[in-house]
Write an enzyme that holds these catalytic residues in place. Structure first.
Site, PDB file in Angstrom:
ATOM      1  N   LYS A  22       1.642 -39.284  63.694  1.00 24.36           N
ATOM      2  CA  LYS A  22       1.118 -40.574  63.233  1.00 24.36           C
ATOM      3  C   LYS A  22       0.942 -40.567  61.711  1.00 24.36           C
ATOM      4  O   LYS A  22       1.346 -41.507  61.027  1.00 24.36           O
ATOM      5  CB  LYS A  22      -0.233 -40.855  63.890  1.00 24.36           C
ATOM      6  CG  LYS A  22      -0.982 -42.017  63.280  1.00 24.36           C
ATOM      7  CD  LYS A  22      -2.342 -42.223  63.904  1.00 24.36           C
ATOM      8  CE  LYS A  22      -3.445 -41.417  63.293  1.00 24.36           C
ATOM      9  NZ  LYS A  22      -4.039 -41.953  62.060  1.00 24.36           N
ATOM     10  N   ASN A  23       0.337 -39.507  61.199  1.00 24.65           N
ATOM     11  CA  ASN A  23       0.005 -39.488  59.766  1.00 24.65           C
ATOM     12  C   ASN A  23       1.225 -39.287  58.875  1.00 24.65           C
ATOM     13  O   ASN A  23       1.122 -39.422  57.657  1.00 24.65           O
ATOM     14  CB  ASN A  23      -1.050 -38.413  59.467  1.00 24.65           C
ATOM     15  CG  ASN A  23      -2.425 -38.847  59.923  1.00 24.65           C
ATOM     16  OD1 ASN A  23      -2.613 -39.986  60.355  1.00 24.65           O
ATOM     17  ND2 ASN A  23      -3.381 -37.939  59.831  1.00 24.65           N
ATOM     18  N   ARG A  99      -7.127 -47.878  57.684  1.00 24.46           N
ATOM     19  CA  ARG A  99      -7.211 -47.477  56.286  1.00 24.46           C
ATOM     20  C   ARG A  99      -5.835 -47.180  55.676  1.00 24.46           C
ATOM     21  O   ARG A  99      -5.580 -47.460  54.506  1.00 24.46           O
ATOM     22  CB  ARG A  99      -8.103 -46.246  56.223  1.00 24.46           C
ATOM     23  CG  ARG A  99      -8.282 -45.701  54.861  1.00 24.46           C
ATOM     24  CD  ARG A  99      -9.197 -44.490  54.885  1.00 24.46           C
ATOM     25  NE  ARG A  99      -9.063 -43.745  53.662  1.00 24.46           N
ATOM     26  CZ  ARG A  99      -9.729 -44.015  52.556  1.00 24.46           C
ATOM     27  NH1 ARG A  99     -10.593 -44.988  52.538  1.00 24.46           N
ATOM     28  NH2 ARG A  99      -9.539 -43.308  51.474  1.00 24.46           N
ATOM     29  N   CYS A 123     -11.551 -45.668  60.332  1.00 27.66           N
ATOM     30  CA  CYS A 123     -12.556 -44.892  61.067  1.00 27.66           C
ATOM     31  C   CYS A 123     -13.875 -44.853  60.291  1.00 27.66           C
ATOM     32  O   CYS A 123     -13.881 -44.790  59.066  1.00 27.66           O
ATOM     33  CB  CYS A 123     -12.095 -43.457  61.240  1.00 27.66           C
ATOM     34  SG  CYS A 123     -10.852 -43.235  62.498  1.00 27.66           S
ATOM     35  N   ARG A 128     -15.396 -43.048  52.248  1.00 22.25           N
ATOM     36  CA  ARG A 128     -13.947 -43.066  52.063  1.00 22.25           C
ATOM     37  C   ARG A 128     -13.480 -44.065  51.003  1.00 22.25           C
ATOM     38  O   ARG A 128     -12.801 -45.051  51.315  1.00 22.25           O
ATOM     39  CB  ARG A 128     -13.220 -43.320  53.387  1.00 22.25           C
ATOM     40  CG  ARG A 128     -13.465 -42.231  54.381  1.00 22.25           C
ATOM     41  CD  ARG A 128     -12.647 -42.411  55.634  1.00 22.25           C
ATOM     42  NE  ARG A 128     -11.338 -41.791  55.550  1.00 22.25           N
ATOM     43  CZ  ARG A 128     -10.483 -41.761  56.553  1.00 22.25           C
ATOM     44  NH1 ARG A 128     -10.771 -42.327  57.681  1.00 22.25           N
ATOM     45  NH2 ARG A 128      -9.315 -41.166  56.416  1.00 22.25           N
ATOM     46  N   ASP A 313      -9.134 -33.030  60.982  1.00 23.54           N
ATOM     47  CA  ASP A 313      -8.752 -33.806  62.163  1.00 23.54           C
ATOM     48  C   ASP A 313      -8.759 -32.978  63.455  1.00 23.54           C
ATOM     49  O   ASP A 313      -8.500 -33.518  64.528  1.00 23.54           O
ATOM     50  CB  ASP A 313      -7.364 -34.440  61.966  1.00 23.54           C
ATOM     51  CG  ASP A 313      -7.406 -35.619  60.997  1.00 23.54           C
ATOM     52  OD1 ASP A 313      -8.509 -36.047  60.619  1.00 23.54           O
ATOM     53  OD2 ASP A 313      -6.320 -36.105  60.622  1.00 23.54           O
ATOM     54  N   ILE A 335     -14.665 -32.001  54.272  1.00 26.80           N
ATOM     55  CA  ILE A 335     -13.816 -33.097  53.767  1.00 26.80           C
ATOM     56  C   ILE A 335     -14.535 -34.445  53.835  1.00 26.80           C
ATOM     57  O   ILE A 335     -14.512 -35.218  52.899  1.00 26.80           O
ATOM     58  CB  ILE A 335     -12.488 -33.186  54.556  1.00 26.80           C
ATOM     59  CG1 ILE A 335     -11.800 -31.824  54.638  1.00 26.80           C
ATOM     60  CG2 ILE A 335     -11.564 -34.263  53.972  1.00 26.80           C
ATOM     61  CD1 ILE A 335     -11.114 -31.348  53.400  1.00 26.80           C
ATOM     62  N   ARG A 405      -5.067 -45.389  69.140  1.00 26.42           N
ATOM     63  CA  ARG A 405      -4.612 -45.430  67.749  1.00 26.42           C
ATOM     64  C   ARG A 405      -3.829 -44.173  67.392  1.00 26.42           C
ATOM     65  O   ARG A 405      -2.999 -44.212  66.480  1.00 26.42           O
ATOM     66  CB  ARG A 405      -5.820 -45.520  66.801  1.00 26.42           C
ATOM     67  CG  ARG A 405      -6.539 -46.837  66.869  1.00 26.42           C
ATOM     68  CD  ARG A 405      -7.621 -46.880  65.821  1.00 26.42           C
ATOM     69  NE  ARG A 405      -7.080 -46.444  64.545  1.00 26.42           N
ATOM     70  CZ  ARG A 405      -7.811 -46.001  63.538  1.00 26.42           C
ATOM     71  NH1 ARG A 405      -9.104 -45.928  63.638  1.00 26.42           N
ATOM     72  NH2 ARG A 405      -7.245 -45.624  62.418  1.00 26.42           N
TER      73      ARG A 405
HETATM   74  C1  UD1 Z   1      -5.704 -38.536  55.673  1.00 28.36           C
HETATM   75  C2  UD1 Z   1      -5.416 -38.641  57.151  1.00 28.36           C
HETATM   76  C3  UD1 Z   1      -6.687 -38.370  57.953  1.00 28.36           C
HETATM   77  C4  UD1 Z   1      -7.277 -37.021  57.534  1.00 28.36           C
HETATM   78  C5  UD1 Z   1      -7.446 -36.932  56.032  1.00 28.36           C
HETATM   79  C6  UD1 Z   1      -7.882 -35.554  55.560  1.00 28.36           C
HETATM   80  C7  UD1 Z   1      -3.649 -40.280  57.251  1.00 28.36           C
HETATM   81  C8  UD1 Z   1      -3.206 -41.643  57.639  1.00 28.36           C
HETATM   82  N1  UD1 Z   1      -4.929 -39.974  57.442  1.00 28.36           N
HETATM   83  O1  UD1 Z   1      -6.667 -39.537  55.358  1.00 28.36           O
HETATM   84  O2  UD1 Z   1      -6.356 -38.363  59.335  1.00 28.36           O
HETATM   85  O3  UD1 Z   1      -8.539 -36.864  58.154  1.00 28.36           O
HETATM   86  O4  UD1 Z   1      -6.207 -37.245  55.373  1.00 28.36           O
HETATM   87  O5  UD1 Z   1      -6.982 -34.590  55.993  1.00 28.36           O
HETATM   88  O6  UD1 Z   1      -2.847 -39.467  56.822  1.00 28.36           O
HETATM   89  N2  UD1 Z   1     -11.431 -39.720  48.705  1.00 28.36           N
HETATM   90  C9  UD1 Z   1     -12.070 -40.274  47.615  1.00 28.36           C
HETATM   91  N3  UD1 Z   1     -11.374 -41.178  46.851  1.00 28.36           N
HETATM   92  C10 UD1 Z   1     -10.097 -41.537  47.136  1.00 28.36           C
HETATM   93  C11 UD1 Z   1      -9.442 -40.956  48.242  1.00 28.36           C
HETATM   94  C12 UD1 Z   1     -10.144 -40.044  49.009  1.00 28.36           C
HETATM   95  O7  UD1 Z   1     -13.239 -39.976  47.340  1.00 28.36           O
HETATM   96  O8  UD1 Z   1      -9.525 -42.363  46.415  1.00 28.36           O
HETATM   97  C13 UD1 Z   1     -12.159 -38.724  49.539  1.00 28.36           C
HETATM   98  C14 UD1 Z   1     -12.330 -39.174  50.990  1.00 28.36           C
HETATM   99  O9  UD1 Z   1     -13.462 -39.985  51.140  1.00 28.36           O
HETATM  100  C15 UD1 Z   1     -12.462 -37.832  51.678  1.00 28.36           C
HETATM  101  C16 UD1 Z   1     -11.521 -36.922  50.879  1.00 28.36           C
HETATM  102  O10 UD1 Z   1     -11.333 -37.575  49.629  1.00 28.36           O
HETATM  103  O11 UD1 Z   1     -13.784 -37.360  51.574  1.00 28.36           O
HETATM  104  C17 UD1 Z   1     -10.171 -36.674  51.503  1.00 28.36           C
HETATM  105  O12 UD1 Z   1      -9.594 -37.900  51.894  1.00 28.36           O
HETATM  106  P1  UD1 Z   1      -8.012 -38.142  51.940  1.00 28.36           P
HETATM  107  O13 UD1 Z   1      -7.312 -36.825  51.896  1.00 28.36           O
HETATM  108  O14 UD1 Z   1      -7.667 -39.161  50.933  1.00 28.36           O
HETATM  109  O15 UD1 Z   1      -7.861 -38.755  53.393  1.00 28.36           O
HETATM  110  P2  UD1 Z   1      -6.945 -39.945  53.852  1.00 28.36           P
HETATM  111  O16 UD1 Z   1      -5.661 -39.929  53.103  1.00 28.36           O
HETATM  112  O17 UD1 Z   1      -7.732 -41.197  53.898  1.00 28.36           O
END
Ligand code: UD1
Length: 426
Positions: A22-23, A99, A123, A128, A313, A335, A405
């Site tokens: 999915k990701n 998201r 979620c 986030r 995850d 995370i 999902r």
């Molecule tokens: C992706 C995955 C999700 C997984 C996560 C971490 C997808 C669609 N989703 O989510 O399943 O749990 O990686 O492996 O691929 N953050 C900020 N600012 C930003 C972006 C992120 O503070 O602009 C923080 C987030 O709140 C979190 C951390 O960085 O605490 C990591 O998030 P991120 O790696 O960006 O996760 P996603 O890409 O949303």
């Protein structure tokens, strides 16, 4: 709303085919916006989230078609063409559901020089924010405004390559930047880039579309921008979270499962704690086999980290295993700040868990007991499925839409290896 009922206690044996990730599928689908030619994605899973992404792409005017795989376990195929784009606005109603919709921002602003994308929902696992995505696009020359819950990005003269250093690892921000940089003028250097296999998969697809990228899978990615990209065919990589989830199912229930169409390399960080817990993980010709015989699992500690560390995850699923293991496991979440929402539900099933800040102390109990429980996010829901498989009696999981999902044909796959699991339609 559908519910899932599980009668726990069965050992599992047989084969489970692993779907495309999915990701990986979500950013790959967004990448179709970078070209006016057709992007074909094979081994694509059919899930609610990829359905939302298809809907979002169609709202811009892209043509999408999805054909399901011919049989159980065979991936489907997306054909995506973003030729006649009539809108570059991603509406709140579509983005709030998921998201990952935010991943359209980079491709839209890179190709059409403007985009308006609602701030995301998704979620409920912490704040986030998307500040890293926005900062990176600004560094590439986009002007960013926040208005009434929307991000408005404009780059009238196009994006320009730049050096972007992330303060911490973000999967989504790396993906958005990678896609935007592919159509920027000149070179972009991404430092502290995410190294997840899904990033590599996206990069390989962009290369097939004509991009020049080096350093995929390392924390320094270099992209040489180009004016246009073309169509391509790309197979989505196997889902490592689904692989890990079913590996933990074998560990929690005991038995012998072969996970096909995947690879042990994708769950490298899960194998040592699984082995410590008493489960054997062996590479086979078709994928990976996971076996646990007889005695109770032993406690094992994990701490979530960006790839190649233990995936956040899989944290909830691993906690379900720890809940029935002998001894105390320390599970640390680094995370996301609010990712222990499965704990109260596991407690209702008789687990003994104390949360202290970012760490859960899980004192394994001999047996969990079935109970009605409620899922709060995608991975939390599946941890309750795993707990239900190990529990005595019936577990009924409410709010199953979270599972839909991210887990393709969950009941079918688990039934095929001997679990008693059924969907109760409402
Ligand atoms: C992706 C995955 C999700 C997984 C996560 C971490 C997808 C669609 N989703 O989510 O399943 O749990 O990686 O492996 O691929 N953050 C900020 N600012 C930003 C972006 C992120 O503070 O602009 C923080 C987030 O709140 C979190 C951390 O960085 O605490 C990591 O998030 P991120 O790696 O960006 O996760 P996603 O890409 O949303």
């Amino acid at each position: 709303m559908d519910r899932i009922r599980i009668r726990g206690g069965n050992r599992l044996s047989g084969e489970i085919p692993i779907s495309g990730a999915k990701n990986a599928a979500l950013p790959l689908m967004a990448a179709c916006l970078l070209t006016d030619e057709k992007l074909v994605l094979m081994n694509a899973p059919w899930l609610a989230d990829v359905g939302f992404m298809g809907e979002l792409l169609r709202s811009f005017g892209a043509e999408t078609s999805y054909v399901r795989g011919p049989s159980f376990g065979e991936g489907g195929q997306w054909e995506l063409t973003a030729k006649e784009i009539r809108s570059t606005t991603a509406d709140y109603d579509l983005v709030r559901k998921m998201r990952a919709s935010f991943l359209v921002l980079g491709p839209l602003v890179a190709r059409f020089r403007q985009a308006k994308v609602s701030m995301p929902g998704g979620c409920a696992i912490g704040a986030r924010p998307v500040d890293l995505h926005l900062k990176a696009l600004e560094t590439l020359g986009a002007e960013i405004l926040l208005e009434e819950g929307y991000v408005i990005a404009r780059a009238p003269r196009g994006l320009k390559g730049a050096r972007i250093e992330f303060p911490f690892v973000s999967v989504g921000a790396t993906e958005n930047t990678l896609m935007a940089a592919a159509l920027a003028q000149g070179e972009t250097e991404i430092l502290n880039a995410a190294r997840e296999p899904e990033i590599v998969d996206l990069g390989l697809c962009l290369i097939a579309m004509g991009a020049t990228i080096s350093g995929l899978g390392t924390s320094r990615i270099v992209v040489e921008g180009t004016d246009t990209l073309h169509g391509a065919r790309h197979a989505v990589l196997p889902d490592r979270i689904e692989t890990g989830t079913y590996a933990i199912a074998a560990a929690i229930c005991g038995g012998d499962i072969e996970l096909t169409g995947t690879s042990a390399d994708l769950i490298g960080a899960l194998i040592p704690p699984l082995e410590k817990a008493g489960t054997m993980v062996v590479t086979t010709n078709l994928g990976v086999s996971v076996r646990r015989n007889g005695s109770r699992s032993s406690a094992s500690d994990v701490s979530t980290e960006p790839y190649p560390g233990f995936p956040t995850d899989l944290q909830a699923q691993f906690m379900a295993l720890a809940a029935t293991a002998e001894g105390t496991s320390r599970i640390r979440e680094t995370i996301f700040e609010n990712r222990f929402m499965h704990v109260p539900e596991l407690l209702r099933m008789g687990a003994d868990i104390q949360v202290q800040g970012d760490t859960a102390l899980v004192h394994g109990v001999e047996r969990l007991r079935g109970a009605p429980v409620m899922a709060t996010d995608l991975r939390a829901s599946v941890s309750l499925v795993l707990a239900g498989l190990a529990a005595e009696g019936d577990t009924v999981i409410n709010r199953v839409y979270h599972l839909d999902r991210g887990f393709e044909r969950l009941e079918e796959k688990l039934s095929a290896v001997g679990a008693e699991i059924e969907r109760l339609k409402e």
